[in-house]
Motif scaffolding. Structure first.
Motif, short mmCIF file in Angstrom:
data_model
loop_
_atom_site.label_atom_id
_atom_site.label_comp_id
_atom_site.label_asym_id
_atom_site.label_seq_id
_atom_site.Cartn_x
_atom_site.Cartn_y
_atom_site.Cartn_z
N VAL A 80 39.50 37.78 55.46
CA VAL A 80 40.42 37.41 54.54
C VAL A 80 39.57 37.37 53.03
O VAL A 80 38.69 36.66 53.21
N VAL A 81 39.92 37.83 52.08
CA VAL A 81 39.24 37.44 50.70
C VAL A 81 39.76 36.26 50.04
O VAL A 81 41.10 36.37 49.76
N GLU A 82 38.93 35.56 49.88
CA GLU A 82 39.52 34.26 49.19
C GLU A 82 39.28 34.64 47.41
O GLU A 82 37.91 34.69 47.19
N ALA A 83 40.31 34.76 46.79
CA ALA A 83 39.95 34.96 45.28
C ALA A 83 40.17 33.84 44.46
O ALA A 83 41.33 33.43 44.44
N THR A 84 39.25 33.18 43.38
CA THR A 84 39.59 32.21 42.63
C THR A 84 39.20 32.51 41.17
O THR A 84 38.25 33.18 41.13
N ALA A 85 39.85 32.28 40.28
CA ALA A 85 39.78 32.84 38.99
C ALA A 85 40.18 31.72 38.04
O ALA A 85 41.02 31.05 38.07
N TRP A 86 39.42 31.65 36.81
CA TRP A 86 39.47 31.01 35.60
C TRP A 86 39.83 31.72 34.48
O TRP A 86 39.41 32.78 34.34
N GLY A 87 40.20 30.91 33.48
CA GLY A 87 40.48 31.59 32.01
C GLY A 87 41.67 32.30 31.54
O GLY A 87 42.58 32.52 32.67
N ALA A 88 41.55 32.54 30.42
CA ALA A 88 42.77 33.66 30.12
C ALA A 88 43.19 34.92 30.70
O ALA A 88 44.25 35.39 31.05
N GLY A 89 41.86 35.46 31.45
CA GLY A 89 42.18 36.59 31.95
C GLY A 89 42.13 36.50 33.59
O GLY A 89 42.21 37.40 34.25
N ALA A 90 42.54 35.22 33.96
CA ALA A 90 42.64 34.95 35.40
C ALA A 90 43.65 35.64 36.33
O ALA A 90 43.27 36.37 37.33
N GLU A 91 44.74 35.89 35.84
CA GLU A 91 45.84 36.44 36.43
C GLU A 91 45.41 38.18 36.63
O GLU A 91 45.68 38.82 37.51
N TRP A 92 44.99 38.66 35.36
CA TRP A 92 44.61 39.94 35.38
C TRP A 92 43.42 40.30 36.29
O TRP A 92 43.60 41.35 37.14
N LEU A 93 42.50 39.49 36.46
CA LEU A 93 41.27 39.54 37.50
C LEU A 93 42.01 39.43 38.80
O LEU A 93 41.47 40.39 39.65
N LEU A 94 42.87 38.56 39.23
CA LEU A 94 43.44 38.42 40.49
C LEU A 94 44.21 39.90 40.93
O LEU A 94 44.09 40.03 41.97
N ASP A 95 44.93 40.30 39.81
CA ASP A 95 45.88 41.35 39.95
C ASP A 95 44.93 42.52 40.57
O ASP A 95 45.31 43.58 41.25
N GLY A 96 43.66 42.55 39.81
CA GLY A 96 42.94 43.73 40.11
C GLY A 96 41.75 43.45 41.32
O GLY A 96 41.01 44.41 41.62
N VAL A 97 41.90 42.37 41.96
CA VAL A 97 40.82 42.12 43.12
C VAL A 97 40.98 43.33 44.13
O VAL A 97 39.81 43.92 44.55
N PRO A 98 42.22 43.88 44.79
CA PRO A 98 42.01 45.07 45.65
C PRO A 98 41.45 46.24 45.04
O PRO A 98 40.60 46.76 45.72
N GLU A 99 41.83 46.47 43.97
CA GLU A 99 41.03 47.76 43.22
C GLU A 99 39.66 47.79 43.13
O GLU A 99 38.84 48.60 43.48
N LEU A 100 39.10 46.27 42.62
CA LEU A 100 37.85 46.01 42.44
C LEU A 100 36.96 46.22 43.85
O LEU A 100 35.77 46.73 43.89
N LEU A 101 37.55 45.86 44.96
CA LEU A 101 37.06 45.88 46.15
C LEU A 101 37.37 47.21 46.97
O LEU A 101 36.94 47.38 48.21
N GLY A 102 37.87 48.41 46.47
CA GLY A 102 37.89 49.54 46.87
C GLY A 102 39.22 49.90 47.47
O GLY A 102 39.47 50.91 48.25
N ALA A 103 40.37 49.14 47.01
CA ALA A 103 41.75 49.47 48.00
C ALA A 103 42.03 51.09 47.34
O ALA A 103 42.98 51.74 48.13
#
Length: 297
Positions: free
Chosen positions: A64-87
């Motif tokens: 399981v990937v545990e993703a934690t994000a901070w800042g104004a771009g947090a939601e955008w970064l969290l939404d992109g976790v699957p693509e960042l990791l190759g989904a």
């Protein structure tokens, strides 16, 4: 690590994920201010997203990937976790045609081609790495991020790569202090002025239409920003020799490399990643190239 203002999300990939192996192409040297690896294997990345600066921490535990994000771009970064990791990567149709490739597939089943979705942010360090040693380019990247990047949300010791409007305003003497000569700095500032269009159309044609951006830089950018599994870094100093040595036991040039990779059309970058992870490289027969310092010129 501070949890103040943090947003958390979990994601379970459908494959055995190689977290660091998948993310390592986004690291610009061991001292990259925007990329950090912790002793427990957690990976941090800072990025300037469409919503503003953000920091992402990723850790894989029990599949399981545990993703934690901070800042104004947090939601955008969290939404992109699957693509960042190759989904969005599609390795299922890939067929290994050499023993070394087959062996690396067995050893690195979780190596995927991810994408950051940030074209200009991938283009800048690629331009810095044009025709120079990695250490030389990474020194400039680190200097400019520490000088002009803001502290990363949730990780103030890190730095967020500046947005395009900041790169455009960097004065000539700061480029010189970073070790970048005028040609590369002009290329970066020119790209910054059309960064919005690059994000909308990150095609090879669009990238190569920029002054100072050729096939190598376009490939390096697309590999990281859009996860192009077929983008070959033609013109790389070391890559043809490594590919030739790993596949047929002798060094080749760019043309020879492309011929060897032709059976892997659609997955040529994937093959070079697998070969790089094998450690098979031609023996060195001369002194290492010196790290140049344009600041002394």
């Amino acid at each position: 690590m501070t949890t103040v203002g943090a947003r958390v999300r979990e994601w379970r990939p459908a494959w055995e994920l190689d977290l660091l192996g998948t993310l390592s192409p986004h690291r610009r040297g061991a001292r990259d201010p925007a990329f950090r690896v912790e002793p427990d294997g957690a990976v941090w990345r800072a990025s300037y997203t469409p919503d503003g600066p953000g920091t992402l921490r990723l850790r894989c535990v029990g599949g399981v990937v545990e993703a934690t994000a901070w800042g104004a771009g947090a939601e955008w970064l969290l939404d992109g976790v699957p693509e960042l990791l190759g989904a969005a990567d599609e390795p299922d149709g890939f067929v290994a045609r050499h023993d070394v490739v087959r062996e690396q597939l067995r050893r690195r089943p979780g190596l995927r081609i991810g994408r950051t979705r940030r074209v200009f942010e991938a283009l800048v360090p690629a331009v810095m790495e044009q025709k120079v040693l990695g250490a030389e380019a990474w020194r400039g990247w680190g200097y400019l991020l520490r000088r002009f990047g803001e502290p990363a949300p949730g990780a103030p010791h890190m730095r967020v790569p500046p947005p395009p409007e900041v790169w455009v305003r960097i004065p000539s003497w700061e480029w010189h202090r970073s070790g970048l000569e005028a040609v590369r700095s002009r290329t970066i500032m020119g790209a910054a002025r059309v960064a919005k269009r690059l994000e909308e159309e990150p095609s090879e044609r669009r990238l190569r239409s920029l002054p100072g951006v050729g096939v190598w830089t376009a490939a390096e950018t697309r590999q990281r920003a859009v996860g192009d599994a077929d983008a070959v870094s033609v013109g790389d100093y070391h890559l043809p020799g490594m590919v030739g040595w790993a596949l047929i036991g002798r060094k080749v040039d760019d043309a020879g490399m492309l011929e060897l990779l032709e059976p892997y059309a659609g997955h040529r970058y994937r093959v070079t990643r697998l070969l790089e992870s094998s450690g098979r490289r031609p023996p060195r027969r001369g002194p290492r190239l010196p790290v140049r310092d344009y600041r002394a010129f």
